[in-house]
Scaffold this motif. Structure first.
Motif: not given
Length: 351
Positions: A127, A130-131, A278
Motif C-alpha cells: 500500500s 501504491n500511495s 490502484d
C-alpha cells in the motif's frame, strides 16, 4: 516553566515514514503549537525550518540543531522535529563516512546533555508503494508506469526506500536512543492486541511525547488536503510530465507547482478521487511482499517481538475492478490529451 534537568531533556523526532498521515500530523501539531509549548514542548513554527534541520543533518552541520536546543533549553522545553523524510535521511551516512546520520545526531545530543527519541509510523510496502507513486506522479517527478517505479525502488537506493531494516537498522544496537514504531492502519497494535476503532495518528504521536494526557483532548482539529487525484488524475499527471520532459523540460521546471495545483483542482471538480488509482495486481503484490519478507520479519524481531508481520499486515486480495472497454480507453486517452494541452497552455500563459 522551570528548565528541565539535563538528564530529562529530550529531542523527539517524528520520522514518518512517507504516506503515514505525516501531513495531517504536522498540520495539527502546528495548529496546536501554542498548546504544546505551554506544556513544555517546543517545535519549529514552519516547515522550512524543519528543512533547515534536515539539510544540516545531511551535511553533518551541528550549528542549526544547537540553535534549536538553546531555544528549547531557554524555555525549559523538550524539542520536537517532525519530517517524513527523516526516516530515509537518518539512515544515510554523514559526509560519505560509515556512521549513519542518526547515530551522529544521537552522539551530538548526548554530548550536550540531551536524549534522543525516535517515533515512526510503519506501513506495509504494497500500500505504501501504491500511495507514494500517486504522490510522486502528482508532483510531476515520476513519469513512468507503476510497475517500473516499483521495480526501481526494490532494486535501487531511492528516496522511496521502504526496506525497514535499511531505514531503521541503525537503531537496533543503540539502546541509548528510545524507539517507538507504530503500525499504521493495522487492526492490531504492536503487541498484537485488537484495535476496535481506528486511532488518530496525531493522538498516537502525542501519546509518545513528554506531555500530559489531557493535551490530546484539548487539541484543535485539523484536516489534511493531501488527497490523491484518482486514476484519471494520475494518468493526466503522467501525460503532462512525460510530454513536457520530452518537449520542453524548462517549462516543467518553471511551472511544476502551478501545474500540480491545476491537476488537483481539476481532479476535485471532476470527482476523480472517487475512483482511486490502484496499480497492484496479484502478481505484483506477491512480488513486493516476497521482496521485503525477510526484512519485515527481522524488523518485527527487533521492534515488535510480540507479533508477526502477517498478523499486523495480512496479505490483501487483488481489488477487482471493472475492465475498461477499448473504445472507452481510446476516448479517455483523447480527453486526457486535450486536457494535457489545455492545462499546459493555461498555466504557461497565465504564469
Amino acid at each position: 516553566m522551570s528548565a528541565q534537568p539535563a538528564i530529562e531533556r529530550t529531542v523527539v523526532l517524528h520520522v514518518g515514514m512517507h504516506k503515514t498521515a505525516s501531513t495531517y500530523i504536522q498540520k495539527r501539531l502546528r495548529k496546536n503549537r501554542g498548546l504544546l509549548r505551554r506544556h513544555g514542548l517546543l517545535m519549529p513554527a514552519r516547515r522550512p525550518q524543519d528543512r533547515v534541520l534536515l539539510d544540516a543533518l545531511a551535511n553533518g552541520r551541528w550549528k542549526p540543531w544547537r540553535r534549536w536546543l538553546n531555544r528549547a533549553e531557554t524555555r525549559g522545553c523538550h524539542l520536537l522535529v517532525s519530517h517524513e523524510a527523516l526516516s530515509w535521511s537518518l539512515s544515510r551516512t554523514v559526509n560519505l563516512k560509515s556512521q549513519p546520520r542518526g547515530l551522529w545526531l544521537a552522539e551530538k545530543l548526548q554530548a550536550h546533555g540531551w536524549k534522543l527519541k525516535v517515533v515512526g509510523f510503519i506501513r506495509d510496502q504494497e500500500s505504501y508503494l501504491n500511495s507514494r507513486y500517486t504522490q510522486l506522479v502528482k508532483r510531476l517527478t515520476v513519469h513512468g508506469d507503476f510497475k517500473s517505479y516499483v521495480t526501481r525502488v526494490m532494486t535501487e537506493s531511492t528516496i522511496s526506500e521502504c526496506d525497514l531494516m535499511t531505514l531503521f537498522g541503525w537503531l537496533v544496537d543503540h539502546v541509548s536512543v528510545e524507539t517507538v514504531m507504530i503500525p499504521f492502519g493495522s487492526a492490531l497494535d504492536c503487541h498484537g492486541r485488537s484495535i476496535q476503532t481506528r486511532p488518530d495518528p496525531y493522538e498516537q504521536l502525542l501519546a509518545e511525547l513528554p506531555l500530559p494526557a489531557k493535551v490530546a483532548k484539548q487539541s484543535r482539529p485539523a484536516r489534511s488536503k493531501n488527497q490523491q487525484p484518482g486514476r484519471l488524475g494520475v494518468a493526466l499527471a503522467r501525460a503532462i510530465g512525460t510530454h513536457l520532459t520530452e518537449q520542453n523540460p524548462k517549462i516543467l521546471r518553471k511551472h511544476d507547482k502551478a501545474l500540480r495545483a491545476a491537476i488537483e483542482t481539476l481532479a476535485r471538480q471532476q470527482g476523480w478521487p472517487n475512483q482511486p488509482f490502484d496499480g497492484l495486481d496479484t502478481e505484483l503484490r506477491e512480488t513486493i511482499r516476497d521482496r521485503y519478507a525477510h526484512s519485515n520479519a527481522e524488523f518485527c524481531r527487533c521492534f515488535w517481538p510480540f507479533v508477526q508481520w502477517d498478523d499486523l499486515f495480512p496479505a490483501q486480495p487483488e481489488n477487482v475492478t471493472t475492465a475498461i472497454a477499448s473504445d472507452q480507453q481510446q476516448e479517455e486517452t483523447r480527453q486526457l490529451t486535450a486536457l494535457r494541452d489545455r492545462l499546459i497552455a493555461d498555466t504557461v500563459n497565465g504564469g
